[in-house]
Design a protein around this motif. Sequence first.
Motif, PDB file in Angstrom:
ATOM      1  N   PHE A 148       0.815  -1.277  -0.061  1.00 54.30           N
ATOM      2  CA  PHE A 148       0.231   0.165   0.042  1.00 54.30           C
ATOM      3  C   PHE A 148       0.803   1.277  -0.272  1.00 54.30           C
ATOM      4  CE2 PHE A 148      -3.312  -3.047   1.591  1.00 54.30           C
ATOM      5  CZ  PHE A 148      -4.083  -2.740   0.708  1.00 54.30           C
ATOM      6  N   THR A 149       0.383   2.112  -0.920  1.00 49.22           N
ATOM      7  CA  THR A 149       1.083   3.507  -0.738  1.00 49.22           C
ATOM      8  C   THR A 149       0.897   4.386   0.423  1.00 49.22           C
ATOM      9  OG1 THR A 149      -0.567   4.600  -2.242  1.00 49.22           O
ATOM     10  CG2 THR A 149       1.114   3.625  -3.449  1.00 49.22           C
ATOM     11  N   GLU A 150       1.807   5.372   0.625  1.00 46.72           N
ATOM     12  CA  GLU A 150       1.477   6.025   1.659  1.00 46.72           C
ATOM     13  C   GLU A 150       0.147   6.974   1.435  1.00 46.72           C
ATOM     14  OE1 GLU A 150       2.963   6.751   4.764  1.00 46.72           O
ATOM     15  OE2 GLU A 150       4.038   4.815   3.923  1.00 46.72           O
ATOM     16  N   ALA A 151      -0.310   7.395   0.532  1.00 40.82           N
ATOM     17  CA  ALA A 151      -1.572   8.029   0.270  1.00 40.82           C
ATOM     18  C   ALA A 151      -2.757   7.266   0.493  1.00 40.82           C
ATOM     19  CB  ALA A 151      -1.567   8.625  -1.252  1.00 40.82           C
ATOM     20  N   ALA A 152      -2.678   5.740  -0.038  1.00 36.36           N
ATOM     21  CA  ALA A 152      -3.803   4.875   0.253  1.00 36.36           C
ATOM     22  C   ALA A 152      -3.975   4.696   1.718  1.00 36.36           C
ATOM     23  CB  ALA A 152      -3.370   3.680  -0.688  1.00 36.36           C
ATOM     24  N   LYS A 153      -2.829   4.801   2.503  1.00 34.43           N
ATOM     25  CA  LYS A 153      -2.840   4.439   3.767  1.00 34.43           C
ATOM     26  C   LYS A 153      -3.884   5.343   4.665  1.00 34.43           C
ATOM     27  CE  LYS A 153       1.507   2.109   4.314  1.00 34.43           C
ATOM     28  NZ  LYS A 153       2.893   2.265   4.812  1.00 34.43           N
ATOM     29  N   TYR A 154      -3.779   6.609   4.190  1.00 31.49           N
ATOM     30  CA  TYR A 154      -4.411   7.673   4.983  1.00 31.49           C
ATOM     31  C   TYR A 154      -5.966   8.219   4.183  1.00 31.49           C
ATOM     32  CZ  TYR A 154      -0.211   8.031   7.209  1.00 31.49           C
ATOM     33  OH  TYR A 154       0.985   7.697   8.126  1.00 31.49           O
ATOM     34  N   THR A 155      -6.130   7.436   3.152  1.00 30.31           N
ATOM     35  CA  THR A 155      -7.180   7.728   2.249  1.00 30.31           C
ATOM     36  C   THR A 155      -8.284   7.120   2.571  1.00 30.31           C
ATOM     37  OG1 THR A 155      -5.975   8.235   0.339  1.00 30.31           O
ATOM     38  CG2 THR A 155      -8.227   7.730  -0.006  1.00 30.31           C
ATOM     39  N   LYS A 156      -9.429   7.614   3.679  1.00 35.78           N
ATOM     40  CA  LYS A 156     -10.434   7.134   3.867  1.00 35.78           C
ATOM     41  C   LYS A 156     -11.940   7.813   3.453  1.00 35.78           C
ATOM     42  CE  LYS A 156      -8.106   3.914   6.385  1.00 35.78           C
ATOM     43  NZ  LYS A 156      -8.335   2.447   5.904  1.00 35.78           N
ATOM     44  N   GLY A 157     -13.145   7.086   3.419  1.00 37.19           N
ATOM     45  CA  GLY A 157     -14.134   7.773   2.896  1.00 37.19           C
ATOM     46  C   GLY A 157     -14.334   7.800   1.396  1.00 37.19           C
ATOM     47  N   ASP A 158     -15.022   8.679   1.056  1.00 42.79           N
ATOM     48  CA  ASP A 158     -15.427   9.072  -0.448  1.00 42.79           C
ATOM     49  C   ASP A 158     -14.253   9.454  -1.152  1.00 42.79           C
ATOM     50  OD1 ASP A 158     -18.723   8.871  -1.096  1.00 42.79           O
ATOM     51  OD2 ASP A 158     -18.013   9.541   1.199  1.00 42.79           O
ATOM     52  N   VAL A 159     -14.017   8.550  -2.415  1.00 39.61           N
ATOM     53  CA  VAL A 159     -12.817   8.903  -3.336  1.00 39.61           C
ATOM     54  C   VAL A 159     -13.552   9.012  -4.516  1.00 39.61           C
ATOM     55  CG1 VAL A 159     -10.976   8.095  -4.650  1.00 39.61           C
ATOM     56  CG2 VAL A 159     -11.066   7.886  -2.165  1.00 39.61           C
ATOM     57  N   ALA A 160     -13.283   9.965  -5.535  1.00 41.57           N
ATOM     58  CA  ALA A 160     -13.870   9.966  -6.981  1.00 41.57           C
ATOM     59  C   ALA A 160     -12.787   9.407  -7.894  1.00 41.57           C
ATOM     60  CB  ALA A 160     -14.207  11.371  -7.218  1.00 41.57           C
ATOM     61  N   ILE A 161     -13.049   8.661  -8.869  1.00 40.21           N
ATOM     62  CA  ILE A 161     -12.147   8.145  -9.783  1.00 40.21           C
ATOM     63  C   ILE A 161     -12.778   8.673 -11.219  1.00 40.21           C
ATOM     64  CG2 ILE A 161     -11.065   6.125 -11.174  1.00 40.21           C
ATOM     65  CD1 ILE A 161     -10.563   6.117  -8.202  1.00 40.21           C
ATOM     66  N   ILE A 162     -12.080   9.616 -11.978  1.00 43.55           N
ATOM     67  CA  ILE A 162     -12.537  10.247 -13.162  1.00 43.55           C
ATOM     68  C   ILE A 162     -11.744   9.261 -14.259  1.00 43.55           C
ATOM     69  CG2 ILE A 162     -12.993  12.248 -14.699  1.00 43.55           C
ATOM     70  CD1 ILE A 162     -13.060  13.621 -11.943  1.00 43.55           C
ATOM     71  N   ASP A 163     -12.034   8.399 -15.136  1.00 41.21           N
ATOM     72  CA  ASP A 163     -11.269   7.755 -16.391  1.00 41.21           C
ATOM     73  C   ASP A 163     -12.079   7.982 -17.612  1.00 41.21           C
ATOM     74  OD1 ASP A 163      -9.972   5.912 -17.469  1.00 41.21           O
ATOM     75  OD2 ASP A 163     -10.912   4.366 -17.055  1.00 41.21           O
ATOM     76  N   ILE A 164     -11.115   9.039 -18.175  1.00 38.46           N
ATOM     77  CA  ILE A 164     -11.353   9.420 -19.596  1.00 38.46           C
ATOM     78  C   ILE A 164     -10.539   8.625 -20.648  1.00 38.46           C
ATOM     79  CG2 ILE A 164     -11.331  11.846 -20.816  1.00 38.46           C
ATOM     80  CD1 ILE A 164     -10.839  13.400 -18.303  1.00 38.46           C
ATOM     81  N   GLY A 165     -11.331   7.775 -21.161  1.00 40.76           N
ATOM     82  CA  GLY A 165     -10.853   7.167 -22.392  1.00 40.76           C
ATOM     83  C   GLY A 165     -11.031   7.597 -23.628  1.00 40.76           C
ATOM     84  N   ASN A 187     -17.399   6.654  -7.690  1.00 39.85           N
ATOM     85  CA  ASN A 187     -17.680   7.032  -6.262  1.00 39.85           C
ATOM     86  C   ASN A 187     -17.296   5.937  -5.472  1.00 39.85           C
ATOM     87  OD1 ASN A 187     -19.944   8.642  -4.041  1.00 39.85           O
ATOM     88  ND2 ASN A 187     -17.839   8.127  -3.715  1.00 39.85           N
ATOM     89  N   LEU A 188     -16.088   5.887  -4.993  1.00 41.50           N
ATOM     90  CA  LEU A 188     -15.684   4.624  -4.095  1.00 41.50           C
ATOM     91  C   LEU A 188     -15.809   5.123  -2.713  1.00 41.50           C
ATOM     92  CD1 LEU A 188     -12.510   3.331  -5.849  1.00 41.50           C
ATOM     93  CD2 LEU A 188     -14.950   2.349  -6.167  1.00 41.50           C
ATOM     94  N   ILE A 189     -16.141   4.168  -1.922  1.00 46.61           N
ATOM     95  CA  ILE A 189     -16.134   4.584  -0.445  1.00 46.61           C
ATOM     96  C   ILE A 189     -15.240   3.636   0.280  1.00 46.61           C
ATOM     97  CG2 ILE A 189     -17.404   4.655   1.829  1.00 46.61           C
ATOM     98  CD1 ILE A 189     -20.014   4.715  -0.072  1.00 46.61           C
ATOM     99  N   ILE A 190     -14.078   4.142   0.891  1.00 45.81           N
ATOM    100  CA  ILE A 190     -12.933   3.197   1.306  1.00 45.81           C
ATOM    101  C   ILE A 190     -12.850   3.412   2.849  1.00 45.81           C
ATOM    102  CG2 ILE A 190     -10.421   2.883   1.320  1.00 45.81           C
ATOM    103  CD1 ILE A 190     -11.646   3.144  -1.364  1.00 45.81           C
ATOM    104  N   ASP A 191     -13.062   2.120   3.343  1.00 44.77           N
ATOM    105  CA  ASP A 191     -12.903   1.798   4.976  1.00 44.77           C
ATOM    106  C   ASP A 191     -12.192   0.648   4.792  1.00 44.77           C
ATOM    107  OD1 ASP A 191     -15.208   0.291   4.170  1.00 44.77           O
ATOM    108  OD2 ASP A 191     -16.668   1.753   4.638  1.00 44.77           O
ATOM    109  N   ASP A 192     -12.724  -0.513   5.728  1.00 42.15           N
ATOM    110  CA  ASP A 192     -12.175  -1.794   5.689  1.00 42.15           C
ATOM    111  C   ASP A 192     -12.471  -2.384   4.709  1.00 42.15           C
ATOM    112  OD1 ASP A 192     -14.933  -1.895   6.489  1.00 42.15           O
ATOM    113  OD2 ASP A 192     -14.600  -3.651   7.888  1.00 42.15           O
ATOM    114  N   THR A 193     -13.421  -2.035   3.646  1.00 40.41           N
ATOM    115  CA  THR A 193     -13.728  -2.584   2.415  1.00 40.41           C
ATOM    116  C   THR A 193     -13.622  -1.436   1.247  1.00 40.41           C
ATOM    117  OG1 THR A 193     -16.169  -2.517   2.591  1.00 40.41           O
ATOM    118  CG2 THR A 193     -15.172  -4.702   3.273  1.00 40.41           C
ATOM    119  N   ILE A 194     -14.225  -1.885  -0.099  1.00 43.00           N
ATOM    120  CA  ILE A 194     -14.141  -1.000  -0.983  1.00 43.00           C
ATOM    121  C   ILE A 194     -15.538  -1.233  -1.575  1.00 43.00           C
ATOM    122  CG2 ILE A 194     -13.401  -0.065  -3.289  1.00 43.00           C
ATOM    123  CD1 ILE A 194     -10.767  -1.385  -2.799  1.00 43.00           C
ATOM    124  N   THR A 195     -16.239  -0.023  -1.343  1.00 46.20           N
ATOM    125  CA  THR A 195     -17.671   0.211  -1.840  1.00 46.20           C
ATOM    126  C   THR A 195     -17.901   0.984  -2.658  1.00 46.20           C
ATOM    127  OG1 THR A 195     -18.358  -0.779   0.449  1.00 46.20           O
ATOM    128  CG2 THR A 195     -20.137   0.104  -0.951  1.00 46.20           C
TER     129      THR A 195
END
Length: 379
Positions: free
Chosen positions: A190-207, A215-223
């Motif tokens: 795990f990267t340092e950024a990932a260790k401290y990233t909790k809660g809502d995360v947005a992924i924008i994938d422009i293909g 919209n990912l929700i990061i806690d003990d799982t990925i939702t």
Amino acid sequence: MHSASYRSADNQWMRWDRMEQVTLVVDDNGYADHKLAWIDDEGQIQTLKIPTVIGTDRLSSNSGETVDRYKANGVEYTCKTSVRSPINLRNANYPASVENRVLVTHALRKARLLNKPLYLGVTLSFRDYFSDQGTQIVENKQATIANFNGTGGTVEVLGSDDKANITQVECFSEALSAFFDFALDDQGEFTEAAKYTKGDVAIIDIGGSTTDVVNLIIDDTITINNNYSGASKVGVLDLKFALEKGIKQELINLGLIENSHEAEIPPTLVNEVLETGSTFFAGQMRNFEKLRSEVAGSVATKIINNVKSTLGSIGIYRAIIITGGGSVVFYEWLTEAFPNPVMLDEFSNARGALKFMRNVADGKIQAKTSKPVKKAAVD
């Protein structure tokens, strides 16, 4: 990976039944480019990009040898940017198409991975992988996997005995794969950024053809919060098409090409303008920087408006991760529209899926890491 496998000293994978090395490789089969990521003999992640251009032009070298030509299902194809009449691949069936199978073989050949036993990962766009309700679209996954496991046929490399030696195939969701590129380093930790990233995360994938928003929700799982996730049919190809139209019009105005709907310009010219802002045509350099900026700004605005409409309040997100080919092309507009985004490159989906695939094989993480659900609102 396999039910009976282990990791050898040179970081390759070996099957107990045949005692052969297996290379992990992922192809992110985009509409604009195929992005390849694989683990080399030294255990390092390598990447390669191949333009998604395929046609039936018969090209040969000046010594009479075939050039980037393949045969599949009785049809001969050429994968090269100089193809005059490329096949239009912008359709829903592309991941399971013969053309995609040929392009993946072409990418593997350019990476010098043919003949080697391969554990291949391929990708689907977010909404081709997950329904609006968050369930996996099994038929799409199965059709895509079948396209590469030999069920749908094989690809012959014309003028060569080389062939793809695919021992197993897995299918991954784009955008979600990019998160694993953000969360895991090249050693699978795990990267340092990932260790401290909790809660809502947005992924924008422009293909190339679509923009996926997750919209990912990061806690003990990925939702996955599907209320704030989705896809829009706009991407880098929209910029290329608009840029091509604008370039043609300027060249018509200069009297350099005929004023006709059938007027053609060199296939590689648009890419040159997109990358550098200028190109050599009709005996001199032509500058299209102003046109490129205007067209890119227009497409970027459309993408940004769609993204904001999908994500809702931007302030709720702990991190906004932007990836795909559009992260490079629209960098100027994206960094203005979103506060301090994490800008990944166009290889992040392939690289992230590869990291995930390796960690599953290592037993570091479970195969089912994501948990898509339908959620009415963010808690």
